[in-house]
Design a protein around this motif. Structure first.
Motif, PDB file in Angstrom:
ATOM      1  N   ALA A 473      41.997  75.019  77.862  1.00 30.33           N
ATOM      2  CA  ALA A 473      40.959  74.832  77.724  1.00 30.33           C
ATOM      3  C   ALA A 473      40.244  74.132  76.484  1.00 30.33           C
ATOM      4  CB  ALA A 473      39.858  75.885  78.449  1.00 30.33           C
ATOM      5  N   SER A 474      39.335  73.182  76.556  1.00 31.89           N
ATOM      6  CA  SER A 474      38.562  73.023  75.248  1.00 31.89           C
ATOM      7  C   SER A 474      37.118  72.851  75.772  1.00 31.89           C
ATOM      8  CB  SER A 474      39.091  71.710  74.642  1.00 31.89           C
ATOM      9  OG  SER A 474      38.897  70.532  75.599  1.00 31.89           O
ATOM     10  N   SER A 475      36.116  72.516  74.593  1.00 35.65           N
ATOM     11  CA  SER A 475      34.987  72.323  74.970  1.00 35.65           C
ATOM     12  C   SER A 475      34.702  71.013  75.998  1.00 35.65           C
ATOM     13  CB  SER A 475      34.081  72.167  73.671  1.00 35.65           C
ATOM     14  OG  SER A 475      34.328  70.896  72.983  1.00 35.65           O
ATOM     15  N   ASP A 476      35.661  70.057  76.082  1.00 29.84           N
ATOM     16  CA  ASP A 476      35.702  68.941  76.834  1.00 29.84           C
ATOM     17  C   ASP A 476      36.376  68.844  77.957  1.00 29.84           C
ATOM     18  OD1 ASP A 476      33.768  68.092  74.977  1.00 29.84           O
ATOM     19  OD2 ASP A 476      35.242  67.144  73.864  1.00 29.84           O
ATOM     20  N   GLY A 477      37.353  69.694  78.182  1.00 31.20           N
ATOM     21  CA  GLY A 477      38.428  69.834  79.348  1.00 31.20           C
ATOM     22  C   GLY A 477      38.996  71.085  79.563  1.00 31.20           C
ATOM     23  N   VAL A 478      39.470  71.021  80.921  1.00 31.12           N
ATOM     24  CA  VAL A 478      40.232  72.173  81.360  1.00 31.12           C
ATOM     25  C   VAL A 478      41.339  72.021  81.997  1.00 31.12           C
ATOM     26  CG1 VAL A 478      40.016  74.432  82.998  1.00 31.12           C
ATOM     27  CG2 VAL A 478      37.946  73.550  81.510  1.00 31.12           C
ATOM     28  N   VAL A 479      42.597  72.298  81.656  1.00 31.07           N
ATOM     29  CA  VAL A 479      43.830  71.976  82.542  1.00 31.07           C
ATOM     30  C   VAL A 479      44.267  73.263  83.294  1.00 31.07           C
ATOM     31  CG1 VAL A 479      46.256  71.478  81.972  1.00 31.07           C
ATOM     32  CG2 VAL A 479      44.605  70.755  80.521  1.00 31.07           C
ATOM     33  N   ILE A 480      44.258  72.785  84.728  1.00 31.14           N
ATOM     34  CA  ILE A 480      44.288  73.798  85.670  1.00 31.14           C
ATOM     35  C   ILE A 480      45.755  73.506  86.533  1.00 31.14           C
ATOM     36  CG2 ILE A 480      43.451  74.755  88.001  1.00 31.14           C
ATOM     37  CD1 ILE A 480      40.718  73.770  87.094  1.00 31.14           C
ATOM     38  N   GLY A 481      46.310  74.691  86.310  1.00 31.80           N
ATOM     39  CA  GLY A 481      48.080  74.726  86.854  1.00 31.80           C
ATOM     40  C   GLY A 481      48.024  75.201  88.311  1.00 31.80           C
ATOM     41  N   PHE A 482      48.528  74.514  89.284  1.00 29.65           N
ATOM     42  CA  PHE A 482      48.972  74.982  90.626  1.00 29.65           C
ATOM     43  C   PHE A 482      50.147  75.378  90.880  1.00 29.65           C
ATOM     44  CE2 PHE A 482      45.231  72.346  91.065  1.00 29.65           C
ATOM     45  CZ  PHE A 482      44.456  72.775  92.209  1.00 29.65           C
ATOM     46  N   GLU A 483      50.494  76.391  91.689  1.00 34.09           N
ATOM     47  CA  GLU A 483      51.588  76.971  91.924  1.00 34.09           C
ATOM     48  C   GLU A 483      52.601  76.022  92.652  1.00 34.09           C
ATOM     49  OE1 GLU A 483      53.678  81.159  93.312  1.00 34.09           O
ATOM     50  OE2 GLU A 483      51.249  81.104  92.942  1.00 34.09           O
ATOM     51  N   TYR A 484      52.080  75.536  93.377  1.00 36.62           N
ATOM     52  CA  TYR A 484      52.808  74.503  94.396  1.00 36.62           C
ATOM     53  C   TYR A 484      52.366  73.117  94.475  1.00 36.62           C
ATOM     54  CZ  TYR A 484      53.506  79.099  96.972  1.00 36.62           C
ATOM     55  OH  TYR A 484      53.604  80.250  96.965  1.00 36.62           O
ATOM     56  N   ASP A 485      53.393  72.336  94.237  1.00 31.91           N
ATOM     57  CA  ASP A 485      53.059  70.900  93.927  1.00 31.91           C
ATOM     58  C   ASP A 485      52.138  70.113  95.030  1.00 31.91           C
ATOM     59  OD1 ASP A 485      54.713  71.327  91.934  1.00 31.91           O
ATOM     60  OD2 ASP A 485      56.286  69.770  92.267  1.00 31.91           O
ATOM     61  N   ILE A 486      52.533  70.822  96.488  1.00 32.80           N
ATOM     62  CA  ILE A 486      51.720  70.073  97.495  1.00 32.80           C
ATOM     63  C   ILE A 486      50.214  70.104  97.336  1.00 32.80           C
ATOM     64  CG2 ILE A 486      52.253  72.051  98.833  1.00 32.80           C
ATOM     65  CD1 ILE A 486      52.157  70.004 101.116  1.00 32.80           C
ATOM     66  N   LEU A 487      49.951  71.382  96.854  1.00 32.70           N
ATOM     67  CA  LEU A 487      48.456  71.978  96.780  1.00 32.70           C
ATOM     68  C   LEU A 487      47.896  71.278  95.641  1.00 32.70           C
ATOM     69  CD1 LEU A 487      48.291  75.587  97.551  1.00 32.70           C
ATOM     70  CD2 LEU A 487      47.814  73.783  98.996  1.00 32.70           C
ATOM     71  N   CYS A 488      48.686  70.989  94.668  1.00 36.09           N
ATOM     72  CA  CYS A 488      48.277  70.178  93.362  1.00 36.09           C
ATOM     73  C   CYS A 488      47.859  68.630  93.909  1.00 36.09           C
ATOM     74  CB  CYS A 488      49.243  70.061  92.369  1.00 36.09           C
ATOM     75  SG  CYS A 488      48.638  69.329  90.768  1.00 36.09           S
ATOM     76  N   GLN A 489      48.779  68.025  94.455  1.00 34.16           N
ATOM     77  CA  GLN A 489      48.632  66.827  95.143  1.00 34.16           C
ATOM     78  C   GLN A 489      47.385  66.569  95.971  1.00 34.16           C
ATOM     79  OE1 GLN A 489      51.992  65.076  97.272  1.00 34.16           O
ATOM     80  NE2 GLN A 489      51.003  62.954  97.710  1.00 34.16           N
ATOM     81  N   ARG A 490      47.210  67.727  96.788  1.00 35.15           N
ATOM     82  CA  ARG A 490      45.869  67.744  97.600  1.00 35.15           C
ATOM     83  C   ARG A 490      44.559  67.872  96.861  1.00 35.15           C
ATOM     84  NH1 ARG A 490      46.534  67.672 103.036  1.00 35.15           N
ATOM     85  NH2 ARG A 490      48.767  68.154 103.917  1.00 35.15           N
ATOM     86  N   ALA A 491      44.825  68.537  95.592  1.00 30.52           N
ATOM     87  CA  ALA A 491      43.457  68.641  94.953  1.00 30.52           C
ATOM     88  C   ALA A 491      43.112  67.616  94.078  1.00 30.52           C
ATOM     89  CB  ALA A 491      43.874  69.884  93.946  1.00 30.52           C
ATOM     90  N   LEU A 492      44.215  66.841  93.643  1.00 28.14           N
ATOM     91  CA  LEU A 492      43.923  65.677  93.414  1.00 28.14           C
ATOM     92  C   LEU A 492      43.379  64.450  94.188  1.00 28.14           C
ATOM     93  CD1 LEU A 492      47.112  65.189  91.016  1.00 28.14           C
ATOM     94  CD2 LEU A 492      44.941  65.365  90.211  1.00 28.14           C
ATOM     95  N   GLU A 493      43.611  64.620  95.410  1.00 31.04           N
ATOM     96  CA  GLU A 493      42.968  63.601  96.519  1.00 31.04           C
ATOM     97  C   GLU A 493      41.714  63.932  96.967  1.00 31.04           C
ATOM     98  OE1 GLU A 493      46.048  63.491  99.429  1.00 31.04           O
ATOM     99  OE2 GLU A 493      47.725  62.430  98.027  1.00 31.04           O
ATOM    100  N   ASN A 494      41.360  65.273  96.632  1.00 28.92           N
ATOM    101  CA  ASN A 494      40.183  65.861  97.085  1.00 28.92           C
ATOM    102  C   ASN A 494      38.884  65.655  96.122  1.00 28.92           C
ATOM    103  OD1 ASN A 494      38.248  67.323  98.233  1.00 28.92           O
ATOM    104  ND2 ASN A 494      39.543  68.863  99.089  1.00 28.92           N
ATOM    105  N   GLN A 495      38.144  64.764  96.143  1.00 30.08           N
ATOM    106  CA  GLN A 495      37.233  64.355  95.393  1.00 30.08           C
ATOM    107  C   GLN A 495      36.037  65.363  95.393  1.00 30.08           C
ATOM    108  OE1 GLN A 495      37.362  62.021  92.738  1.00 30.08           O
ATOM    109  NE2 GLN A 495      35.307  63.094  92.190  1.00 30.08           N
ATOM    110  N   GLU A 496      35.692  65.656  96.799  1.00 33.07           N
ATOM    111  CA  GLU A 496      34.810  66.833  96.873  1.00 33.07           C
ATOM    112  C   GLU A 496      34.932  68.242  96.267  1.00 33.07           C
ATOM    113  OE1 GLU A 496      32.320  69.224 100.715  1.00 33.07           O
ATOM    114  OE2 GLU A 496      34.188  68.100 100.961  1.00 33.07           O
ATOM    115  N   LEU A 497      36.191  68.613  96.366  1.00 34.59           N
ATOM    116  CA  LEU A 497      36.664  69.701  95.394  1.00 34.59           C
ATOM    117  C   LEU A 497      36.467  69.635  93.979  1.00 34.59           C
ATOM    118  CD1 LEU A 497      38.087  72.473  95.298  1.00 34.59           C
ATOM    119  CD2 LEU A 497      40.394  71.364  95.171  1.00 34.59           C
ATOM    120  N   GLN A 498      36.893  68.542  93.328  1.00 32.35           N
ATOM    121  CA  GLN A 498      36.627  68.249  91.946  1.00 32.35           C
ATOM    122  C   GLN A 498      35.045  68.092  91.673  1.00 32.35           C
ATOM    123  OE1 GLN A 498      38.930  64.810  90.644  1.00 32.35           O
ATOM    124  NE2 GLN A 498      40.423  65.210  92.205  1.00 32.35           N
ATOM    125  N   ASP A 499      34.232  67.727  92.344  1.00 32.12           N
ATOM    126  CA  ASP A 499      32.837  67.658  92.318  1.00 32.12           C
ATOM    127  C   ASP A 499      32.419  69.138  92.240  1.00 32.12           C
ATOM    128  OD1 ASP A 499      32.964  64.977  91.887  1.00 32.12           O
ATOM    129  OD2 ASP A 499      32.227  64.534  93.811  1.00 32.12           O
TER     130      ASP A 499
END
Length: 578
Positions: A473-499
């Motif tokens: 993490a920095s003051s401008d961004g946060v890197v979040i790691g997912f244990e499973y690739d499939i959940l990472c992919q779903r999170a990338l596709e879920n704009q509501e979750l990101q918001d």
């Protein structure tokens, strides 16, 4: 002989006459039969439940020479003298007027002498909680070392005011409130013995108004008989007790529930014009609302407690009124009852009460209707349900197919295996921008608020993020790691979750950092590549041996290692020499 009140004439003379205290009477009779009586008893309970009567019966039974089955005969001279209050060895003392130390010391001194006429000297101290502290201390000495052939019977309505040192040296018996049905049967028996006519409904009103006290019930019955020329009618009972008819209660509550304030106020004025007691009216309303509420859940219980006085209007009304509204009405009635304790303007309080009850709002039903009829909400709920089903299916698939276990192999082998299984395309430049400004302090701040951030998510989103964590993490961004690739992919596709995550971090940290999702198994590779490309591994050699000898003995930390420790913390960085 002059007239005596009913409760005096029909005072119990044997244990079997005590109503509603079968457990206590059986215990005392068995103690008398087996000669296992003790030197001190404590009788506690509400007024009019038979405490003093039981004490006198016990005094007769323990001194009766013709005792049968633990009961006094009431025929011998000793029993007759105790009943008439003429026996010197049975002393009844009112502690309310004899609560000083000197009175108790006098009892202690006289208790040393043997009884003159009976076998036992019995002291009955009524309202013992009124004794002073010094008097209790004086009594305690006698209870600790009781003289032979002396029995103390202490009676009180407030046992919590008696010192525990006194209670522990007595056998305690708690007298219960007498049920309305038992009071009703006793009054019917007395009226039948006297040959008076009565209305059963009137006796039910008296039994409920007595509130568990037989003496109170007989006193009210005495008043009704005097008022009605030895006839007990419902109208006379209602007038004497100040109670309100169930018809008027039903009528009033119907108007309140229907929000007909003007009619409800008119009903209140009619009730007050009939000389009904305002405090009694509120108490009747509380009991009526309680009966309505319980009848919706346990009809038989209410029918038993109300002695079968429930009519069809009551049953119909119980099926119509909302339980939530009854809860609110009972709360308002209790509050108003407390306010009326010290007022002389009871009519005003009743009018205010009527307006309050008429304006109560039941919030449960409208909220339910609004939610079920909103198309947007229905669509959103349907979407969330689909996401939850998909997530459950993904977890089941992972459980059946198995998740590759993490092995301590070099990052190069992991990268090769990931490519074989298909990997997500990551924007390394965005990740490197975060790592350029990343610090351990920023990462710790994000981790500290991570739990609060998860609480802001709904069930589906929280389930997806349970296997994710911030890795940089920095003051401008946060890197979040997912244990499973499939959940990472779903999170990338879920704009509501990101918001939601972005807004949550903005509220918790005061800034809106950019979020980057990556598979957790690729994070070691990304970190190593970044350090190798951006870290300066060259070390400057010392200019001379003297400088080497003068150098500190602490090991020199390479710049790349220092950079890694600054980014991820010393506890997360492990240095291995090839």
């Amino acid at each position: 002989m002059s007239y005596q009140a009913l409760y005096r004439v029909w005072r119990p003379q044997v244990f079997s006459d005590l109503v509603g205290q079968e457990f206590i009477t059986k215990t005392l009779k068995n103690a008398l039969l087996t000669k296992q009586t003790t030197h001190a008893y404590l009788f506690t309970g509400p007024r009019g439940t038979g405490k003093t009567s039981a004490a006198k019966i016990f005094a007769k039974a323990i001194n009766c020479r013709n005792q049968k089955d633990g009961e006094p005969c009431n025929q011998c001279e000793t029993c007759k003298a105790i009943t008439a209050g003429r026996l010197n060895d049975v002393i009844e003392i009112d502690a309310a007027s004899n609560n000083g130390v000197e009175e108790i010391r006098d009892i202690r001194d006289k208790a040393k002498y043997a009884p003159t006429q009976a076998d036992y000297k019995v002291y009955i101290i009524d309202e013992v909680h009124m004794l002073s502290t010094g008097a209790f201390n004086a009594l305690l000495k006698t209870l600790e070392e009781p003289p032979a052939n002396v029995v103390f019977i202490l009676a009180t309505t407030e046992p919590h005011k008696i010192p525990t040192t006194i209670i522990s040296r007595t056998q305690r018996f708690d007298f219960r409130r007498i049920t309305p049905r038992a009071i009703l049967k006793r009054m019917e028996y007395i009226l039948q013995q006297k040959g008076f006519t009565y209305d059963e409904a009137a006796l039910k009103v008296i039994a409920k108004a007595a509130e568990g006290g037989m003496r109170d019930a007989l006193s009210i019955l005495d008043q009704v008989l005097s008022f009605g020329d030895n006839q007990v009618t419902l109208d006379n009972a209602l007038l004497v007790t100040g109670s309100v008819t169930r018809d008027n209660l039903t009528k009033y509550l119907h108007q309140v529930v229907a929000k007909d304030t003007s009619s409800a106020l008119a009903t209140i004025h009619e009730i007050l014009e009939d000389c009904k007691d305002a405090k009694r009216l509120i108490e009747d309303l509380i009991n009526y609302c309680r009966d309505l509420l319980l009848y919706q859940q346990a009809p038989k219980l209410v029918e038993e407690s109300e002695l079968g006085m429930l009519d069809e209007d009551f049953k119909k009304f119980a099926g119509e009124v909302d339980p939530e509204q009854l809860y609110q009405m009972i709360d308002v009635l209790n509050e108003q009852q407390e306010n009326m304790r010290f007022t002389v303007h009871e009519a005003i309080y009743l009018e205010v009460l009527t307006v309050k009850l008429s304006r109560l709002q039941v919030t449960k039903a409208p909220v339910t209707t609004q939610v079920t009829s909103d198309p947007a909400t229905d669509a959103k709920m349907s979407q969330l349900q689909k996401q939850l089903n998909a997530l459950e299916q993904s977890f089941k698939q992972l459980q059946t197919s198995g998740v590759p276990a993490k092995t301590p192999t070099p990052p190069r082998s992991n990268r090769k295996a990931t490519k074989q299984n298909g990997e997500l395309k990551l924007n390394l430049s965005k990740i490197y921008e975060v790592l350029d400004q990343a610090s351990k302090q920023d990462l710790m701040q994000v981790r500290q608020v991570w739990g609060d951030l998860m609480n802001m998510l709904n069930v589906t989103q929280r389930a997806m993020m349970q296997v994710a964590k911030p890795v940089a993490a920095s003051s401008d961004g946060v890197v979040i790691g997912f244990e499973y690739d499939i959940l990472c992919q779903r999170a990338l596709e879920n704009q509501e979750l990101q918001d939601v995550l972005g807004n949550g971090l903005s509220r918790l940290l005061g800034a809106a950092p950019h979020l980057i999702f990556i598979p957790g198994n690729r994070w070691p590779e990304i970190r190593s590549r970044y350090l190798s490309e951006h870290g300066d591994v060259r070390q400057k050699a010392p200019e001379s041996d003297e400088q080497v000898s003068q150098a500190p003995s602490q090991p020199v930390v390479p710049e790349v290692v220092a950079k890694a420790q600054e980014l991820f913390g010393e506890q997360l960085v492990e240095v291995k020499n090839d």
